[in-house]
Design a protein around this motif. Structure first.
Motif, PDB file in Angstrom:
ATOM      1  N   ALA A 180      11.892   4.130  27.942  1.00 61.79           N
ATOM      2  CA  ALA A 180      12.960   3.283  27.254  1.00 61.79           C
ATOM      3  C   ALA A 180      12.659   1.917  28.272  1.00 61.79           C
ATOM      4  N   ASP A 181      13.855   1.309  28.501  1.00 57.79           N
ATOM      5  CA  ASP A 181      14.025   0.282  29.202  1.00 57.79           C
ATOM      6  C   ASP A 181      14.223   0.437  30.719  1.00 57.79           C
ATOM      7  N   LEU A 182      14.048   1.597  31.323  1.00 52.94           N
ATOM      8  CA  LEU A 182      14.002   1.787  32.859  1.00 52.94           C
ATOM      9  C   LEU A 182      12.867   1.137  33.273  1.00 52.94           C
ATOM     10  N   LEU A 183      11.554   1.402  32.616  1.00 47.02           N
ATOM     11  CA  LEU A 183      10.335   0.768  32.989  1.00 47.02           C
ATOM     12  C   LEU A 183       9.624   0.331  31.546  1.00 47.02           C
ATOM     13  N   PRO A 184       9.744  -0.852  31.092  1.00 47.39           N
ATOM     14  CA  PRO A 184       9.282  -1.433  29.721  1.00 47.39           C
ATOM     15  C   PRO A 184       7.780  -1.347  29.570  1.00 47.39           C
ATOM     16  N   THR A 185       7.222  -1.957  30.671  1.00 43.18           N
ATOM     17  CA  THR A 185       5.616  -2.029  30.550  1.00 43.18           C
ATOM     18  C   THR A 185       5.002  -1.542  31.723  1.00 43.18           C
ATOM     19  N   ALA A 186       3.857  -1.257  31.972  1.00 40.58           N
ATOM     20  CA  ALA A 186       3.242  -0.958  33.268  1.00 40.58           C
ATOM     21  C   ALA A 186       3.044  -2.128  34.297  1.00 40.58           C
ATOM     22  N   GLY A 187       3.586  -3.440  33.708  1.00 44.46           N
ATOM     23  CA  GLY A 187       3.710  -4.557  34.710  1.00 44.46           C
ATOM     24  C   GLY A 187       4.955  -4.735  35.468  1.00 44.46           C
ATOM     25  N   HIS A 188       5.701  -3.641  35.025  1.00 44.38           N
ATOM     26  CA  HIS A 188       7.160  -3.687  35.820  1.00 44.38           C
ATOM     27  C   HIS A 188       7.124  -2.809  36.759  1.00 44.38           C
ATOM     28  N   ILE A 189       5.984  -2.113  37.229  1.00 43.58           N
ATOM     29  CA  ILE A 189       6.050  -1.012  38.160  1.00 43.58           C
ATOM     30  C   ILE A 189       6.650  -1.702  39.329  1.00 43.58           C
ATOM     31  N   PRO A 190       6.256  -2.886  40.221  1.00 46.18           N
ATOM     32  CA  PRO A 190       6.643  -3.119  41.190  1.00 46.18           C
ATOM     33  C   PRO A 190       8.370  -3.414  41.346  1.00 46.18           C
ATOM     34  N   LEU A 191       9.269  -3.187  42.515  1.00 50.27           N
ATOM     35  CA  LEU A 191      10.456  -3.050  42.448  1.00 50.27           C
ATOM     36  C   LEU A 191      11.058  -4.271  41.907  1.00 50.27           C
ATOM     37  N   SER A 235      17.667  -0.029  42.624  1.00 50.55           N
ATOM     38  CA  SER A 235      17.557   1.348  43.326  1.00 50.55           C
ATOM     39  C   SER A 235      17.385   2.672  42.431  1.00 50.55           C
ATOM     40  N   GLU A 236      17.807   2.369  40.968  1.00 52.58           N
ATOM     41  CA  GLU A 236      17.325   3.460  39.999  1.00 52.58           C
ATOM     42  C   GLU A 236      15.843   3.509  39.905  1.00 52.58           C
ATOM     43  N   LYS A 237      15.193   2.473  40.045  1.00 51.39           N
ATOM     44  CA  LYS A 237      13.712   2.551  39.794  1.00 51.39           C
ATOM     45  C   LYS A 237      13.076   2.955  40.953  1.00 51.39           C
ATOM     46  N   ASP A 238      13.648   2.336  42.203  1.00 46.55           N
ATOM     47  CA  ASP A 238      12.776   2.953  43.520  1.00 46.55           C
ATOM     48  C   ASP A 238      12.863   4.634  43.548  1.00 46.55           C
ATOM     49  N   ALA A 239      14.208   5.140  43.222  1.00 54.83           N
ATOM     50  CA  ALA A 239      14.209   6.478  43.233  1.00 54.83           C
ATOM     51  C   ALA A 239      13.449   7.224  42.163  1.00 54.83           C
ATOM     52  N   PHE A 240      13.315   6.751  40.957  1.00 55.12           N
ATOM     53  CA  PHE A 240      12.641   7.380  39.866  1.00 55.12           C
ATOM     54  C   PHE A 240      11.125   7.308  40.257  1.00 55.12           C
ATOM     55  N   LYS A 271       1.663  -0.527  49.688  1.00 55.07           N
ATOM     56  CA  LYS A 271       2.495  -1.674  49.026  1.00 55.07           C
ATOM     57  C   LYS A 271       3.689  -0.999  48.176  1.00 55.07           C
ATOM     58  N   GLY A 272       3.845   0.363  48.218  1.00 49.80           N
ATOM     59  CA  GLY A 272       4.876   0.917  47.363  1.00 49.80           C
ATOM     60  C   GLY A 272       4.033   1.615  46.110  1.00 49.80           C
ATOM     61  N   VAL A 273       4.816   2.129  45.484  1.00 53.68           N
ATOM     62  CA  VAL A 273       4.369   2.957  44.251  1.00 53.68           C
ATOM     63  C   VAL A 273       3.657   2.052  43.203  1.00 53.68           C
ATOM     64  N   ARG A 274       2.525   2.231  42.910  1.00 49.07           N
ATOM     65  CA  ARG A 274       1.666   1.422  41.860  1.00 49.07           C
ATOM     66  C   ARG A 274       0.953   2.245  40.895  1.00 49.07           C
ATOM     67  N   LEU A 275       0.433   1.732  39.857  1.00 50.32           N
ATOM     68  CA  LEU A 275      -0.325   2.421  38.919  1.00 50.32           C
ATOM     69  C   LEU A 275      -1.462   3.264  39.271  1.00 50.32           C
ATOM     70  N   ASP A 276      -1.564   4.359  38.726  1.00 48.28           N
ATOM     71  CA  ASP A 276      -2.481   5.292  39.309  1.00 48.28           C
ATOM     72  C   ASP A 276      -3.450   5.250  37.910  1.00 48.28           C
ATOM     73  N   GLN A 277      -3.151   5.901  36.958  1.00 51.26           N
ATOM     74  CA  GLN A 277      -4.129   6.135  35.851  1.00 51.26           C
ATOM     75  C   GLN A 277      -3.572   5.954  34.608  1.00 51.26           C
ATOM     76  N   ILE A 278      -4.256   5.281  33.514  1.00 48.47           N
ATOM     77  CA  ILE A 278      -3.675   5.002  32.027  1.00 48.47           C
ATOM     78  C   ILE A 278      -4.225   6.036  31.344  1.00 48.47           C
ATOM     79  N   HIS A 279      -3.590   6.591  30.324  1.00 45.64           N
ATOM     80  CA  HIS A 279      -3.837   7.768  29.487  1.00 45.64           C
ATOM     81  C   HIS A 279      -3.586   7.173  28.095  1.00 45.64           C
ATOM     82  N   THR A 280      -4.306   8.195  27.145  1.00 46.79           N
ATOM     83  CA  THR A 280      -4.097   7.694  25.447  1.00 46.79           C
ATOM     84  C   THR A 280      -3.342   8.968  25.184  1.00 46.79           C
TER      85      THR A 280
END
Length: 286
Positions: free
Chosen positions: A211-222, A237-242, A271-280
């Motif tokens: 939903a809107d906790l992480l709208p796109t992959a571009g929103h991963i950095p805190l 803080s919610e993003k960080d924990a999740f 640098k923190g949590v980042r994108l690993d893999q993209i799946h279809t």
């Protein structure tokens, strides 16, 4: 259990609003803007076929608003909720439950439609129960000035007036393992009060509808937090924990609003949590 992605229609939003204080020179790398500074946004819903239940998570914008209203959102492509349901062999009358992560128009607008003679509104899924939670319903039906334009009464009140509205029985915890819909729910308050994030066990994997906790992959950095969020520091803080938990436990994240990266996994980096893999969808759903 069988899962189906339901493409409810694509649109565009202002890139600056989508990334808040982050400069365009940075976010434009992952989410390139057009000449109007608009970026591609999807409304990809999720259909869960589980026994006799057919559960639809979110419904997109719908099509009942005025031409002027839709003119702000630059709809593109030819996807629609009905066409996507039909592609998988279903009709909206087959839906038994509609679960709304929250009641902003781009997530629940498709839940309500004009009646036959266009004198009023009615639920778009006549055989379904509509699921929200008591706290968010109160927040949405008595909106603050900041969110008033996103909580449209014609999208919300007909669900209650029809008698089809149900509230999730919350335990009071931030996360509940089980719900009436058969999946876990994380409650987050940064974007809007008591947004619900479904956690679905599927083929030995944990699929999370973001939903809107992480709208796109571009929103991963805190710090990459939407200007639309009502409590951006809480979102941090919610993003960080999740995100840490998602990387630790290898969650598969279903990105409702990302028009180009549908399902992703995460990893820990320096640098923190980042994108690993993209799946279809086909990789995981078939």
């Amino acid at each position: 259990m069988t899962l189906y992605p339901i493409e409810a229609g694509n649109f565009k939003l202002d890139g600056g609003a989508m990334f808040g204080v982050v400069p365009k020179s940075i976010w434009n790398i992952t989410n390139p803007a057009d000449s109007n500074n608009m970026i591609d946004i999807a409304a990809t819903c999720l259909l869960i076929e589980d026994g006799e239940r057919l559960i639809l998570i979110d419904t997109g914008m719908g099509d009942k608003q005025s031409e002027k209203f839709f003119g702000y959102y630059y709809r593109w492509g030819d996807d629609s909720l009905d066409k996507s349901l039909q592609k998988h062999g279903f009709h909206r009358d087959d839906i038994t439950d509609v679960f709304m992560t929250h009641l902003h128009f781009d997530h629940c607008g498709g839940s309500v439609q004009w009646n036959k003679d266009r004198t009023g509104y009615e639920p778009a899924f006549k055989n379904a129960r509509f699921w929200s939670n008591q706290e968010h319903w109160e927040w949405a039906t008595k909106p603050n000035a900041r969110e008033k334009a996103s909580f449209l009464k014609e999208n919300i009140l007909p669900m209650q007036e029809s008698g089809q509205l149900q509230f999730i029985n919350r335990t009071g915890a931030t996360y509940q393992d089980e719900s009436e819909l058969g999946f876990g729910i994380l409650y987050v308050d940064g974007h809007t009060d008591k947004q619900m994030i479904p956690h679905i066990n599927f083929k030995g994997k944990k699929l999370v509808f973001m939903a809107d906790l992480l709208p796109t992959a571009g929103h991963i950095p805190l710090p990459f937090v939407m200007g639309y969020d009502t409590r951006p520091l809480l979102t941090l803080s919610e993003k960080d924990a999740f995100l840490k938990r998602a990387a630790d436990e290898n969650f598969f994240l279903f990105l409702e609003h990302d028009a180009h990266n549908k399902i992703i996994t995460l990893k820990h980096t320096e640098k923190g949590v980042r994108l690993d893999q993209i799946h279809t969808f086909n990789e995981l759903f078939n």
